[in-house]
Write an enzyme that holds these catalytic residues in place. Structure first.
Site, short mmCIF file in Angstrom:
data_model
loop_
_atom_site.label_atom_id
_atom_site.label_comp_id
_atom_site.label_asym_id
_atom_site.label_seq_id
_atom_site.Cartn_x
_atom_site.Cartn_y
_atom_site.Cartn_z
CE1 TYR A 159 -3.95 -2.43 5.72
CE2 TYR A 159 -3.32 -0.12 5.68
CZ TYR A 159 -3.68 -1.27 5.01
OH TYR A 159 -3.77 -1.26 3.64
CE LYS B 147 -1.60 -4.15 3.25
NZ LYS B 147 -1.93 -5.44 2.67
CB SER C 145 -0.86 -0.02 1.26
OG SER C 145 -1.39 1.25 1.52
N1 UFG Z 1 -12.63 10.96 3.69
C1 UFG Z 1 -13.62 11.86 4.03
N2 UFG Z 1 -14.79 11.35 4.53
C2 UFG Z 1 -15.00 10.02 4.71
C3 UFG Z 1 -13.98 9.11 4.36
C4 UFG Z 1 -12.80 9.63 3.86
O1 UFG Z 1 -13.48 13.07 3.89
O2 UFG Z 1 -16.08 9.64 5.19
C5 UFG Z 1 -11.38 11.51 3.12
C6 UFG Z 1 -10.16 11.17 3.95
O3 UFG Z 1 -9.99 12.13 4.96
C7 UFG Z 1 -9.08 11.19 2.90
C8 UFG Z 1 -9.77 10.71 1.63
O4 UFG Z 1 -11.16 10.89 1.88
O5 UFG Z 1 -8.63 12.48 2.69
C9 UFG Z 1 -9.54 9.26 1.30
O6 UFG Z 1 -9.84 8.49 2.45
P1 UFG Z 1 -9.98 6.90 2.40
O7 UFG Z 1 -10.28 6.43 3.79
O8 UFG Z 1 -10.90 6.49 1.32
O9 UFG Z 1 -8.53 6.46 1.96
P2 UFG Z 1 -7.12 6.72 2.67
O10 UFG Z 1 -6.34 7.53 1.70
O11 UFG Z 1 -7.23 7.23 4.03
O12 UFG Z 1 -6.69 5.23 2.88
C10 UFG Z 1 -6.26 4.46 1.84
C11 UFG Z 1 -6.54 2.97 2.11
C12 UFG Z 1 -5.76 2.50 3.30
C13 UFG Z 1 -4.32 2.89 3.16
C14 UFG Z 1 -4.21 4.38 2.92
C15 UFG Z 1 -2.83 4.88 2.77
O13 UFG Z 1 -7.92 2.77 2.35
O14 UFG Z 1 -5.88 1.11 3.38
O15 UFG Z 1 -4.91 4.70 1.75
O16 UFG Z 1 -2.22 4.29 1.68
F1 UFG Z 1 -3.63 2.59 4.27
#
Ligand code: UFG
Length: 342
Positions: A152, A156, A127
């Site tokens: 988590y 990785k 990831s």
């Molecule tokens: N976000 C919101 N509202 C929500 C959910 C997410 O504003 O309800 C925002 C988050 O703050 C972030 C973006 O949307 O800015 C993306 O969030 P995600 O949770 O969809 O994805 P992440 O980038 O946090 O996480 C992903 C993977 C993880 C991994 C991470 C880092 O889901 O498994 O990338 O590589 F660890």
């Protein structure tokens, strides 16, 4: 003779899309899953899409070393793609022991069985989380890995290191590819497989689609005061089918003897930063739906901006992300509607 690929966690979101692409590219697939975080919806969808009613499914837990060893004895496995793992960042902070035990043990069992059965080509699903908050964007494979901010993320990083060391010591028995995914979103164009989160979704796109369909009241956009053009975080959202195709390229690279080192690493992303707000706006526009959203405080642990430099995968594997964000968001919406029976 067809080459056989074992897909651990093959009934899940990424695993099911990868299984479809492998079958459609002429590989035989053995799906193995313990269904701890999914039901059989996607597995059934895969069978429908590919017309493979006889697709082998092994219900098993990769934390059981005897079961993993039996699996390698039963099938002539040319390559294994290891997805079987827990993946919720927040949950891993609350239950670190459970995360380390599950994610490390399952992978160690795969490597041990692979060695015991004469070696294997191993593809590990890593990831972008391994880069943490990057000093420079886009990130290349050479960008430094930062200390993990969650158990988590740490699993990785640890599995990446374990695979590297195991390959190095194996005297050619093992070969490895680490694929570092950015943000996989969307669904298969058939709308027969897609993301199926249990409970309240952690990730952005399932939260968007569930809000649009009326299962959630309001989407919270976590933070609009980041140092980015519109104040919301930037990510590299990659279409799930594009991502799945990268696995086919990686598997054939291993099986066709095209690797340039025994353990290789590739970023799998689009190279295109998209903000949370841009994604929300694109969803509304392409699907012609109004989304109820509000700005909320920042979410702990979020990085401001990360996107991939995917040029190594483009050049070396001949793979490139092709789908537009709009097409991907249309597919995600079609899947949500399919689930709702609409
Ligand atoms: N976000 C919101 N509202 C929500 C959910 C997410 O504003 O309800 C925002 C988050 O703050 C972030 C973006 O949307 O800015 C993306 O969030 P995600 O949770 O969809 O994805 P992440 O980038 O946090 O996480 C992903 C993977 C993880 C991994 C991470 C880092 O889901 O498994 O990338 O590589 F660890």
């Amino acid at each position: 003779m067809k080459k056989t690929v074992l897909v651990s966690g093959g009934a899940g979101f990424i695993g099911s899309h990868v299984t479809v692409e492998l079958l459609e590219s002429g590989y035989e697939v053995v799906v193995a899953d313990n269904f701890s975080n999914c039901d059989t919806t996607c597995f059934e969808g895969v069978k429908k899409i590919t017309g493979r009613d006889d697709l082998p499914l092994v219900r098993m837990d990769f934390c059981d070393p005897a079961a993993v060893d039996r699996l390698f004895g039963e099938y002539d496995i040319d390559a294994v793609i290891h997805f079987a793992a827990f993946k919720a960042v927040g949950e891993s902070v609350e239950k670190p022991v459970m995360y380390y035990k599950n994610n490390l043990e399952s992978f160690l069992n795969v490597l041990e069985a692979a060695e015991n059965h004469g070696g294997c080509n191993v593809l590990f699903s890593s990831s972008a989380t391994v880069y943490g908050e990057p000093d420079q964007v886009p990130v290349t494979e050479q960008s430094p890995r930062k200390p993990a901010t969650s158990p988590y993320g740490n699993t990785k990083q640890m599995c990446e290191d374990i695979l590297r060391d195991a390959v190095k010591a194996s005297k050619g028995l093992l070969k490895g590819i680490l694929l570092r995914y950015f943000n996989p979103i969307g669904a298969h164009p058939s709308a027969l497989i897609g993301e199926l989160p249990r409970g309240v979704p952690n990730n952005l796109v399932p939260f968007i689609t569930q809000t649009a369909i009326g299962r959630r009241e309001c989407l919270s956009i976590f933070g609009n005061d980041y140092p980015t053009p519109d104040g919301t975080c930037l990510r590299d959202y990659i279409d799930i089918v594009d991502l799945a195709k990268a696995h086919v390229c990686a598997v054939s690279r291993m099986l066709d003897g095209k690797m340039k080192a025994d353990c290789e690493v590739f970023n799998i992303g689009t190279g295109r930063p998209v903000s949370v707000l841009e994604l929300v706006n694109a969803f509304e526009k392409v699907n012609k739906v109004k989304l109820n959203y509000r700005f909320a405080p920042r979410r702990a642990g979020d990085v401001t901006a990360i996107w991939a430099d995917p040029s190594l995968a483009n050049r070396e594997m001949g793979w490139k992300a092709e789908r537009s964000v709009e097409d991907t968001l249309a597919a995600a919406w079609a899947w949500e509607k399919h689930l709702a029976g609409k």
